[in-house]
Design a protein around this motif. Sequence first.
Motif, PDB file in Angstrom:
ATOM      1  N   LEU A 157      -4.658   7.910 -14.467  1.00  0.00           N
ATOM      2  CA  LEU A 157      -4.220   8.685 -13.083  1.00  0.00           C
ATOM      3  C   LEU A 157      -2.611   9.222 -13.092  1.00  0.00           C
ATOM      4  O   LEU A 157      -2.658  10.465 -12.418  1.00  0.00           O
ATOM      5  N   VAL A 185      -9.569  10.076  -5.981  1.00  0.00           N
ATOM      6  CA  VAL A 185      -8.460   9.304  -5.228  1.00  0.00           C
ATOM      7  C   VAL A 185      -8.507   9.988  -3.782  1.00  0.00           C
ATOM      8  O   VAL A 185      -8.452  11.075  -3.768  1.00  0.00           O
ATOM      9  N   HIS A 195      -7.490   5.127  -2.002  1.00  0.00           N
ATOM     10  CA  HIS A 195      -8.632   4.420  -2.613  1.00  0.00           C
ATOM     11  C   HIS A 195      -9.047   5.078  -3.802  1.00  0.00           C
ATOM     12  O   HIS A 195      -8.924   6.248  -3.615  1.00  0.00           O
ATOM     13  N   VAL A 196      -9.365   4.374  -4.697  1.00  0.00           N
ATOM     14  CA  VAL A 196      -9.757   5.065  -5.798  1.00  0.00           C
ATOM     15  C   VAL A 196     -11.531   4.751  -5.891  1.00  0.00           C
ATOM     16  O   VAL A 196     -11.720   3.572  -6.140  1.00  0.00           O
ATOM     17  N   LEU A 249      -5.968   1.766  -3.900  1.00  0.00           N
ATOM     18  CA  LEU A 249      -5.025   2.361  -5.212  1.00  0.00           C
ATOM     19  C   LEU A 249      -3.913   1.290  -5.349  1.00  0.00           C
ATOM     20  O   LEU A 249      -3.421   1.134  -6.722  1.00  0.00           O
ATOM     21  N   ALA A 267      -5.202  -0.259  -8.251  1.00  0.00           N
ATOM     22  CA  ALA A 267      -5.494   0.373  -9.406  1.00  0.00           C
ATOM     23  C   ALA A 267      -4.129   0.716 -10.225  1.00  0.00           C
ATOM     24  O   ALA A 267      -4.184   0.891 -11.576  1.00  0.00           O
ATOM     25  N   SER A 311     -15.504   1.529  -4.608  1.00  0.00           N
ATOM     26  CA  SER A 311     -13.932   1.777  -4.789  1.00  0.00           C
ATOM     27  C   SER A 311     -13.119   0.589  -4.404  1.00  0.00           C
ATOM     28  O   SER A 311     -13.657  -0.394  -3.877  1.00  0.00           O
ATOM     29  N   THR A 316       0.570   5.514  -0.924  1.00  0.00           N
ATOM     30  CA  THR A 316      -0.050   4.509  -1.886  1.00  0.00           C
ATOM     31  C   THR A 316      -0.925   3.558  -1.192  1.00  0.00           C
ATOM     32  O   THR A 316      -2.177   3.250  -1.532  1.00  0.00           O
TER      33      THR A 316
END
Length: 524
Positions: free
Chosen positions: A230, A325, A260-261, A275, A278, A272, A256
């Motif tokens: 990322l 993202v 969400h990823v 983040l 992640a 998802s 941040t």
Amino acid sequence: DPSLPRYRLADVRQHDASSPHPWIIYGDKVYDITDWVGAHPGGDVILRAAGGSVEPYWNIFSIHKSDHVREILEQYVIGYIDAADLVDGRPAADAIEDPFKEDPVRDPRLVTHTLKPRNAEPPNEELDRTFKTPNELFYVRNHMWVPVVEEAKADDHALEIELPDGETRRYTLAELKERFPTHKVTAVLQCSGSRRSDMTRQAGKTNGLQWGVGAISNAEWEGVRLADVLADAGLTVSDGTSSTRSGTAVSGKPDTNALHVQFSGLEAYGSSIPLTKAIDPRGDVLLAFGMNGQPLPRDHGFPLRAVVPGTVAARSVKWLNKIVVSDEESHSQWQRRDYKSFGPNEGANPNWDRAVSMQETPVTSAITAVWVGDCIRRGKVPWMSGSKLRGVGDASEKETTKEPVAVQGYAYSGGGRGIARVDISLDGGKTWDQAELVDDCSKPGACLGNKNWTWKRWRYVGQLPSLKGTELTKDAAGTKACTTLVVKATDDSYNSQPESHSGIYNARGNLATAWHRVRVCPDC
Ligand code: MTE
Ligand code: MO
């Protein structure tokens, strides 16, 4: 409109996924979906059905069985299937492609819940016989078919990454392997439905696959860090310290805490994670291509999957080909519906949006094998030999009503929390003792990763209580005295399992983590 042209199945077959004008069949009608592909909410997965009938796919994606979807489809009708190719008003069954025809061959020892799609768990005694579950026995949870990626072309497999500003970046698997350091993480994957059959038995009907204790397995995963990829793709975010819970970043960079990823796989499954997980340098989220020293098997995501340790396995998306993202969670039904839990009163159609989606999972444990009396003396317990076995007592002790018992199982908690203690009862929960935790992690390299992502295996050897006058069970062979073994674990945050499934009952049967009970009726 009966004036529309008639087409043979062979004509439709020409309009497969590689055609500039893909067609599908529904019932006895033919549709040109060229203009629909771009607008299809599930993306171009619909092309999987091109050149044939869409029906077997709609049986899998049952969300399509609605008037609304049929109305959309009606806009694209171009004709009918020729009567020569119809049986009872539909294309003959053998003319309809089986979406699962390319699925891999599986180990016959797996206990299968459904074949198409394949859902299976290892037999209990194999589940945790070894610390790392062998690849061919690792539980399989597929919502759809297994996508085909040719081995020779695996390095060309592409992963597209889309950032919050809309920028995209594309990596082939070869690039991922070449450009980023490789990491290994030993981690459990556990389905939120594991032990669901237990909840059903104790607390009532639940929707979903009736898993035993085996929708959980442990493996060593190899891949590159999602955080590294990322960052390389250009993701810049606030460091979190200047963000607020409401999602406003003070730094001007995307917040941040609010992102969400989203992951999606080749067959359109998606979900998802936040983040924060992640990019957590201690979070060990991998884009994995290896499993227990081998390439990922097809059932487990070949050639690339997300592995999100400590998080419900529904987020470890297999056959991974896209990451977005975003300030929103994945819109998939697996994010917004299926992997949520509800109050005991909320029923099968709860207020989906009000519940949070599952991420980290609670503490659980299970008994996977029990041996009693002569079984132990005959050396059937794989982890008991020599002096330990002699300690179990000789045949003369058998004259008493007490029988030796040997028990094995696992305990696991999500979020990287370790297992502090495993309590076991041989008399239905009246008295307790502590099981011995197997020391699987002390060897260097045995448990890789920053936190406790693996399960703890445990063992116990004891004496069954005198069964005279206890729980009596009648079966064909006569009346037996029985007792109930119970196990419960406590994690290192001192969370422990609920006593019964009735208190945590939810119609979805998710997170069935109550004390695990196994009834034992030795012959006596
Ligand atoms: N990823 C894709 N692409 N398709 C799926 O059906 N199932 C999810 C997750 N990732 C799934 C997926 C669920 S619910 C679970 S429990 C795990 O994969 C199972 O992983 P496994 O089959 O490797 O055990
Ligand atoms: Mo799952």
